[in-house]
Scaffold this active site. Sequence first.
Site: not given
Length: 101
Positions: A17, A24, A35, A56, A59
């Site tokens: 990530c 996280c 995106h 990940c 996140c």
Amino acid sequence: MRIVSKAVRNSARGKNCTLRLPGCNHNPETTVLAHLPTGMGGMGMKSPDNLAVYACCSCHDRLDSRTKGAEIDWRDITRALAETQQQWIEEGLMKIKGVAQ
């Protein structure tokens, strides 16, 4: 121009990530191409693939506001975008004119 790349989307598999927001999970098995909320999409439309980061599932959920938490520091997004794009350049997925590879 709408940028969609299967190779870029698939490149997220197994990567660390780059977003690394608080919470996280640091599990590369859950990493996807997330995106960024750039305002360039519309209802049900994503930003172009070049404006995405490796995230990940924890996140990614935070980025897409599916989970609550502290406000996202946009410096984290800028850092993650830089790290992700650097990996694409190194892997030949993104080319910068005039830069020898």
